[in-house]
Design an enzyme around this catalytic site. Structure first.
Site, PDB file in Angstrom:
ATOM      1  N   GLY A  29       0.802  -1.210   0.000  1.00 58.01           N
ATOM      2  CA  GLY A  29       0.000   0.000   0.000  1.00 58.01           C
ATOM      3  C   GLY A  29       0.835   1.259   0.000  1.00 58.01           C
ATOM      4  O   GLY A  29       1.955   1.282  -0.505  1.00 58.01           O
ATOM      5  N   TYR A  31       2.588   5.013   1.603  1.00 67.14           N
ATOM      6  CA  TYR A  31       3.563   5.402   2.619  1.00 67.14           C
ATOM      7  C   TYR A  31       2.836   5.627   3.946  1.00 67.14           C
ATOM      8  O   TYR A  31       1.944   6.461   4.038  1.00 67.14           O
ATOM      9  CB  TYR A  31       4.280   6.679   2.189  1.00 67.14           C
ATOM     10  N   HIS A 110       5.505  -0.879   0.602  1.00 64.17           N
ATOM     11  CA  HIS A 110       4.841   0.384   0.271  1.00 64.17           C
ATOM     12  C   HIS A 110       5.669   1.252  -0.666  1.00 64.17           C
ATOM     13  O   HIS A 110       6.895   1.174  -0.702  1.00 64.17           O
ATOM     14  CB  HIS A 110       4.521   1.177   1.546  1.00 64.17           C
ATOM     15  N   CYS A 111       4.961   2.050  -1.434  1.00 62.64           N
ATOM     16  CA  CYS A 111       5.592   3.122  -2.195  1.00 62.64           C
ATOM     17  C   CYS A 111       5.085   4.417  -1.578  1.00 62.64           C
ATOM     18  O   CYS A 111       4.988   4.519  -0.364  1.00 62.64           O
ATOM     19  CB  CYS A 111       5.301   3.002  -3.685  1.00 62.64           C
ATOM     20  N   LYS A 112       4.700   5.390  -2.387  1.00 66.42           N
ATOM     21  CA  LYS A 112       4.158   6.629  -1.826  1.00 66.42           C
ATOM     22  C   LYS A 112       2.633   6.579  -1.771  1.00 66.42           C
ATOM     23  O   LYS A 112       2.028   6.682  -0.706  1.00 66.42           O
ATOM     24  CB  LYS A 112       4.615   7.834  -2.643  1.00 66.42           C
TER      25      LYS A 112
END
Length: 266
Positions: A29, A31, A110-112
């Site tokens: 999901g 950040y 997670h990414c952003k």
């Protein structure tokens, strides 16, 4: 947990269509805020995998209980990994971590925004761990987390197929000398195929000797010619196809590729 599921993150492994919620080991999901980190840790998340560049806007560094379980693999927003070899090593590391999680442990990727980059990693892991097609993996992970066209294309490439022709660096017929040591004798052959022919001609004729012979010679070729080994590693998770010998060469190359990746430092 309702504050996270369906909004900030989703479970992806085991797949949502398989098993109960208590079986879920991996999430992906966006950040997380520090408050969300506390909530994730309260449900068993111990590993945090950060795909951001580290200085992206509207992201604030967070603190986890065990810093040794924080992993970074930076990917530019809406882009794909630039180095396939490093990416495969990274995926293999995550596979090993997820496979070793206990009943009460979880991992969060997670990414952003929680869409493209984290979705790409989740889909790749499903392709590897569940041996499903890129199409199915994308379908499993894009409902709440849509990926870019480039990321979908990257996934299809990573798990596509590649032909090995006679001129390929992966073929035993390419013009690369191979040195074979048998006992105290060292012999130089013009190509791997010449070495295979020589060994077969002087063999005891056991039924499985041909396969073992080709694997032995190709292993020597790849170890002696770094450019050939690099080319093999660059194939990532692709299926390797060769018309000769019911694709035994392709199967052997995949086996050697897996062996080399297992020996690489992560």
């Amino acid at each position: 947990m309702d504050e996270l599921m369906g909004k900030t993150c989703s479970y992806f492994y085991p797949r949502p269509t398989l098993g109960s919620l208590s079986d879920k080991k991996a999430l992906f999901g966006g950040y997380p805020t520090q408050e969300q980190v506390y909530l994730l840790e309260s449900i068993g998340v111990e590993w945090f995998v950060d795909l951001t560049l580290g200085n992206e806007k509207r992201t604030t560094p967070y603190i986890i209980q065990n810093k040794e379980k924080y992993i970074t693999f930076p990917i530019m927003d809406q882009r794909v990994p630039e180095n396939i070899i490093e990416f495969v090593k990274f995926i293999n590391k995550l596979v090993n971590i997820i496979s070793g999680l206990t009943d009460c442990e979880k991992l969060y990727i997670h990414c952003k925004g929680g869409h493209g980059r984290s979705g790409l990693i989740a889909a790749t892991l499903l392709c590897v761990m569940d041996e499903i097609s890129p199409e199915k993996a994308i379908k499993e992970t894009t409902l709440s987390h849509p990926q870019t066209k480039a990321q979908c294309n990257f996934l299809h490439y990573l798990f596509g197929s590649q032909n090995i022709n006679n001129d390929s660096l992966l073929s035993p017929y390419s013009h690369h000398q191979v040195i074979i040591v048998c006992g105290k004798t060292e012999t130089v052959f013009k190509s791997a195929s010449d070495a295979v022919y020589y060994l077969l001609h002087n063999s005891s004729g056991k039924s499985d000797y041909f396969i073992r012979c080709v694997e032995f010679v190709l292993d020597n070729k790849f170890q002696q010619h770094p450019s050939c080994k690099q080319q093999l590693l660059q194939t990532g998770f692709r299926q390797l196809q060769c018309r000769l010998g019911q694709n035994c060469i392709g199967t052997i190359c995949i086996k050697l590729r897996n062996k080399y990746y297992n020996n690489l430092e992560v």
